[in-house]
Design an enzyme around this catalytic site. Structure first.
Site, PDB file in Angstrom:
ATOM      1  N   GLY A 205       0.819  -1.213   0.000  1.00 26.74           N
ATOM      2  CA  GLY A 205       0.000   0.000   0.000  1.00 26.74           C
ATOM      3  C   GLY A 205       0.849   1.257   0.000  1.00 26.74           C
ATOM      4  N   SER A 206       0.584   2.199  -0.896  1.00 25.04           N
ATOM      5  CA  SER A 206       1.484   3.339  -1.009  1.00 25.04           C
ATOM      6  C   SER A 206       0.934   4.399  -1.958  1.00 25.04           C
ATOM      7  CB  SER A 206       2.853   2.860  -1.502  1.00 25.04           C
ATOM      8  OG  SER A 206       2.689   2.027  -2.635  1.00 25.04           O
ATOM      9  N   ARG A 207       1.818   5.340  -2.314  1.00 21.91           N
ATOM     10  CA  ARG A 207       1.443   6.425  -3.214  1.00 21.91           C
ATOM     11  C   ARG A 207       2.681   6.852  -4.000  1.00 21.91           C
ATOM     12  NH1 ARG A 207      -1.027  12.098  -0.911  1.00 21.91           N
ATOM     13  NH2 ARG A 207      -0.089  13.494  -2.429  1.00 21.91           N
TER      14      ARG A 207
END
Length: 237
Positions: A205-207
């Site tokens: 999960g990240s950006r």
């Protein structure tokens, strides 16, 4: 992705070999960073093979990790002056913002596209443009949810600056999230990356934020789903 036709005169593979080829064509390869996460539960499955619940749980965990660390083949568009999505995910922001200070790109807001990656997305990052890596800077920080607006400023991040053959600077920022506590960046200063080339990964999960030079036309829309290395998100000036 369609399978290539078999040229005339090609020897027919054995049944086992044919099955192996079909599996290779259908199952995406695994990013090397994911090997420990897949091998560990497989080891547990072997050790606990006499206990059904241990074996099933471990195999399920291994399959989930293999899916998370999948590294599918992608084909970038053959168009001059475009930038592609650096990651699979959903476009969270299409705006202008000041790039991270560690890149020394000035204090003026530049066009930006932010892509949020859920735990179900492919989590490798790819170069949005072709160019030379001129800076790679890691900065420690917090681990807020990556979909928050403040995440780009306060979360742990890895910033990479690319200089294109046309003289443009494009920055790609890997941002850690609530579950993403490990950023992997294989690119080094002096490397030359083709457009769409894989250079890193963020675990769980990240950006990813991409900053473009002034005058860039942003083509992405908020809420749009992107395919890393293939979805065109901007036209450089």
């Amino acid at each position: 992705m369609a399978r290539k036709p078999t040229p005339p005169g090609t020897p027919q593979p054995t049944s086992v070999g044919h099955i192996v080829d079909l599996v290779r064509g259908a199952v995406p390869p695994l990013h090397p960073a994911g090997l420990p996460f897949v091998l560990a539960p497989l080891g547990v499955a072997v050790l606990g093979r006499n206990r059904k619940w241990v074996r099933r749980g471990a195999l399920t965990s291994a399959a989930a990790c293999a899916a998370f660390f999948r590294h599918p083949h992608r084909v970038p568009p053959n168009r001059v002056g475009v930038a592609v999505a650096p990651a699979d995910g959903e476009v969270a922001l299409v705006d202008s913002a000041v790039p991270p200070s560690e890149l020394d790109m000035g204090t003026e807001p530049l066009p930006r596209v932010s892509i949020f990656l859920s735990v179900l997305d492919v989590h490798v990052q790819r170069s949005p443009v072709g160019g030379e890596v001129t800076k790679v800077v890691h900065r420690s920080g917090q681990f807020l949810s990556a979909d928050l607006a403040d995440a780009s400023e306060v979360n742990e991040r890895n910033s990479m600056l690319l200089h294109t053959a046309e003289g443009h600077d494009v920055a790609v920022i890997q941002i850690a999230g609530l579950l993403a506590r490990r950023i992997v960046c294989d690119a080094k200063v002096g490397d030359t990356l083709p457009i769409g080339d894989t250079y890193g990964l963020i675990r769980f999960g990240s950006r990813v934020d991409t900053y473009f030079p002034a005058g860039t036309t942003l083509l992405a829309e908020r809420g749009q789903r992107t395919i890393g290395a293939e979805t065109v998100i901007a036209q450089l000036p």
